[in-house]
Design an enzyme around this catalytic site. Structure first.
Site, PDB file in Angstrom:
ATOM      1  N   SER A   1       0.853  -1.198   0.000  1.00  0.00           N
ATOM      2  CA  SER A   1       0.000   0.000   0.000  1.00  0.00           C
ATOM      3  C   SER A   1       0.879   1.234   0.000  1.00  0.00           C
ATOM      4  CB  SER A   1      -0.873  -0.015   1.260  1.00  0.00           C
ATOM      5  OG  SER A   1      -1.476   1.246   1.429  1.00  0.00           O
TER       6      SER A   1
ATOM      7  N   TYR B   1      -0.987  -0.473  10.540  1.00  0.00           N
ATOM      8  CA  TYR B   1      -1.149  -0.794   9.114  1.00  0.00           C
ATOM      9  C   TYR B   1       0.004  -0.198   8.309  1.00  0.00           C
ATOM     10  CZ  TYR B   1      -3.349  -1.381   4.535  1.00  0.00           C
ATOM     11  OH  TYR B   1      -3.609  -1.742   3.232  1.00  0.00           O
TER      12      TYR B   1
HETATM   13  N1  LIG Z   1      -8.824  -1.964  -0.780  1.00  0.00           N
HETATM   14  C1  LIG Z   1      -7.901  -1.008  -0.776  1.00  0.00           C
HETATM   15  O1  LIG Z   1      -8.207   0.180  -0.954  1.00  0.00           O
HETATM   16  C2  LIG Z   1      -6.450  -1.362  -0.589  1.00  0.00           C
HETATM   17  C3  LIG Z   1      -5.513  -0.340  -0.735  1.00  0.00           C
HETATM   18  C4  LIG Z   1      -4.156  -0.636  -0.592  1.00  0.00           C
HETATM   19  C5  LIG Z   1      -3.773  -1.947  -0.304  1.00  0.00           C
HETATM   20  N2  LIG Z   1      -4.711  -2.921  -0.133  1.00  0.00           N
HETATM   21  C6  LIG Z   1      -4.243  -4.261   0.182  1.00  0.00           C
HETATM   22  O2  LIG Z   1      -4.816  -5.191  -0.706  1.00  0.00           O
HETATM   23  C7  LIG Z   1      -4.911  -6.475  -0.065  1.00  0.00           C
HETATM   24  C8  LIG Z   1      -6.324  -7.007  -0.254  1.00  0.00           C
HETATM   25  O3  LIG Z   1      -7.218  -6.076   0.322  1.00  0.00           O
HETATM   26  P1  LIG Z   1      -8.781  -6.032   0.012  1.00  0.00           P
HETATM   27  O4  LIG Z   1      -9.111  -4.624  -0.202  1.00  0.00           O
HETATM   28  O5  LIG Z   1      -9.146  -7.058  -0.987  1.00  0.00           O
HETATM   29  O6  LIG Z   1      -9.326  -6.435   1.456  1.00  0.00           O
HETATM   30  P2  LIG Z   1     -10.543  -7.344   1.934  1.00  0.00           P
HETATM   31  O7  LIG Z   1     -11.666  -7.236   0.979  1.00  0.00           O
HETATM   32  O8  LIG Z   1     -10.745  -6.961   3.352  1.00  0.00           O
HETATM   33  O9  LIG Z   1      -9.951  -8.829   1.830  1.00  0.00           O
HETATM   34  C9  LIG Z   1      -8.884  -9.189   2.633  1.00  0.00           C
HETATM   35  C10 LIG Z   1      -8.551 -10.630   2.347  1.00  0.00           C
HETATM   36  O10 LIG Z   1      -7.440 -10.998   3.203  1.00  0.00           O
HETATM   37  C11 LIG Z   1      -7.823 -12.181   3.879  1.00  0.00           C
HETATM   38  N3  LIG Z   1      -7.159 -12.332   5.166  1.00  0.00           N
HETATM   39  C12 LIG Z   1      -7.178 -11.495   6.214  1.00  0.00           C
HETATM   40  N4  LIG Z   1      -6.471 -12.016   7.217  1.00  0.00           N
HETATM   41  C13 LIG Z   1      -6.004 -13.211   6.786  1.00  0.00           C
HETATM   42  C14 LIG Z   1      -5.217 -14.220   7.364  1.00  0.00           C
HETATM   43  N5  LIG Z   1      -4.754 -14.138   8.616  1.00  0.00           N
HETATM   44  N6  LIG Z   1      -4.912 -15.310   6.627  1.00  0.00           N
HETATM   45  C15 LIG Z   1      -5.377 -15.427   5.368  1.00  0.00           C
HETATM   46  N7  LIG Z   1      -6.143 -14.516   4.759  1.00  0.00           N
HETATM   47  C16 LIG Z   1      -6.442 -13.419   5.479  1.00  0.00           C
HETATM   48  C17 LIG Z   1      -9.328 -12.078   4.035  1.00  0.00           C
HETATM   49  O11 LIG Z   1      -9.836 -13.346   4.369  1.00  0.00           O
HETATM   50  P3  LIG Z   1     -11.198 -13.544   5.224  1.00  0.00           P
HETATM   51  O12 LIG Z   1     -12.305 -13.504   4.208  1.00  0.00           O
HETATM   52  O13 LIG Z   1     -11.020 -14.852   5.879  1.00  0.00           O
HETATM   53  O14 LIG Z   1     -11.273 -12.419   6.201  1.00  0.00           O
HETATM   54  C18 LIG Z   1      -9.698 -11.570   2.665  1.00  0.00           C
HETATM   55  O15 LIG Z   1      -9.687 -12.612   1.727  1.00  0.00           O
HETATM   56  C19 LIG Z   1      -4.531  -6.244   1.389  1.00  0.00           C
HETATM   57  O16 LIG Z   1      -3.216  -6.653   1.608  1.00  0.00           O
HETATM   58  C20 LIG Z   1      -4.658  -4.740   1.549  1.00  0.00           C
HETATM   59  O17 LIG Z   1      -3.824  -4.240   2.573  1.00  0.00           O
HETATM   60  C21 LIG Z   1      -6.049  -2.661  -0.283  1.00  0.00           C
END
Ligand SMILES: NC(=O)c1ccc[n+]([C@@H]2O[C@H](COP(=O)([O-])OP(=O)(O)OC[C@H]3O[C@@H](n4cnc5c(N)ncnc54)[C@H](OP(=O)(O)O)[C@@H]3O)[C@@H](O)[C@H]2O)c1
Length: 241
Positions: free
Chosen positions: A148, A163
């Site tokens: 990020s 974070y």
């Molecule tokens: N969305 C944004 O704006 C944004 C911006 C910058 C970076 N990111 C990064 O992009 C990545 C994906 O984010 P997202 O937006 O798709 O978030 P999300 O919709 O909240 O999904 C997060 C995913 O991570 C999984 N997860 C969380 N803890 C875990 C663990 N201990 N072991 C295995 N899986 C785990 C969740 O599984 P469960 O379903 O089991 O909870 C879910 O599949 C993250 O690394 C986030 O930091 C996102």
């Protein structure tokens, strides 16, 4: 590229139950990978995986909490026995506990426990997977760490300590592993997907999921990104850490 019994290259995607991980897994399957969809609860990916399988794509949900070394070991044993090789690892699983209802964005009030939990998933989770999967990778293997901009020093603000530090750590481990794996021809890069409409990003976010996964897929699969390593990317552009 290594080939699984069906003749497909093998990709491992963490956090494939929803959001960016789910969409990345599907896109890779559509591009011809056998995708091992790692999820904390396989039931969350079962329906999606079944739909993809019925449509002729090759996916396999497996239970892995990236905070559990035992679960990472167990899935690695399975992958080793079943396929013997991995071509692509996407470290996508992440948490943003400070943005949750119980969390706080205040670095003076956030608990050490919450920060450590965040680190254990966002940074150490990626490290666990890299250590597990690299022995199964050959020259040309790619590792993409979903980081990020909040972990970039140039974008630092005085909030969300856990974070931000976890993503700064992810950027750091990206640089270290890129150097460490250079001689083996394995590339390691970090990517910021931008602010994306997922459960984590929220409904107000600027980008849809397709935009969010674009640079992840570009680093993971494109000829253009072949050989690039040790970088931080957003919108297919290399940015300073
Ligand atoms: N969305 C944004 O704006 C944004 C911006 C910058 C970076 N990111 C990064 O992009 C990545 C994906 O984010 P997202 O937006 O798709 O978030 P999300 O919709 O909240 O999904 C997060 C995913 O991570 C999984 N997860 C969380 N803890 C875990 C663990 N201990 N072991 C295995 N899986 C785990 C969740 O599984 P469960 O379903 O089991 O909870 C879910 O599949 C993250 O690394 C986030 O930091 C996102």
């Amino acid at each position: 590229m290594s080939l699984n019994p069906d003749g497909l290259p093998v990709a491992v995607v963490t956090g494939a139950s929803r959001g960016l991980g789910k969409a990345t897994a599907e896109a890779l399957a559509r591009q011809g990978y056998h995708v091992i969809m790692l999820c904390r609860d396989v039931r969350d990916a079962a329906e999606h995986a079944m739909g993809l399988s019925h449509a002729g794509f090759s996916v396999e949900p497996r239970k892995v909490d990236v905070a559990s070394s035992a679960e990472v070991s167990s899935v690695t044993k399975h992958i080793t026995e079943e396929y013997g090789q991995v071509d692509l690892l996407v470290n996508n699983a992440g948490v943003f506990l400070e943005a949750s209802a119980e969390g706080t964005d205040d670095p003076l009030r956030v608990s050490v426990t919450a920060v450590m939990q965040t680190f254990n998933v966002n940074a150490m989770g990626a490290m666990r997977l890299i250590q597990a999967v690299v022995p199964l990778m050959r020259e040309g293997g790619r590792i993409v760490n979903v980081s990020s901009g909040m972990g970039r020093f140039s974008e630092i603000e005085g909030n969300y300590l856990g974070y931000r530090m976890s993503k700064t750590a992810m950027n750091g481990l990206t640089a270290v592993y890129a150097e460490a794996l250079q001689s083996r021809g394995i590339t390691v890069n970090a990517v910021c997907p931008g602010w994306v409409r997922t459960d984590m990003g929220g409904a107000q976010a600027e980008r849809d999921i397709a935009e969010g996964i674009d640079t992840i897929l570009w680093l993971a699969t494109s000829d253009e990104a072949t050989g690039a390593s040790g970088g931080f990317y957003r919108d297919r552009k290399l940015l300073p850490w």
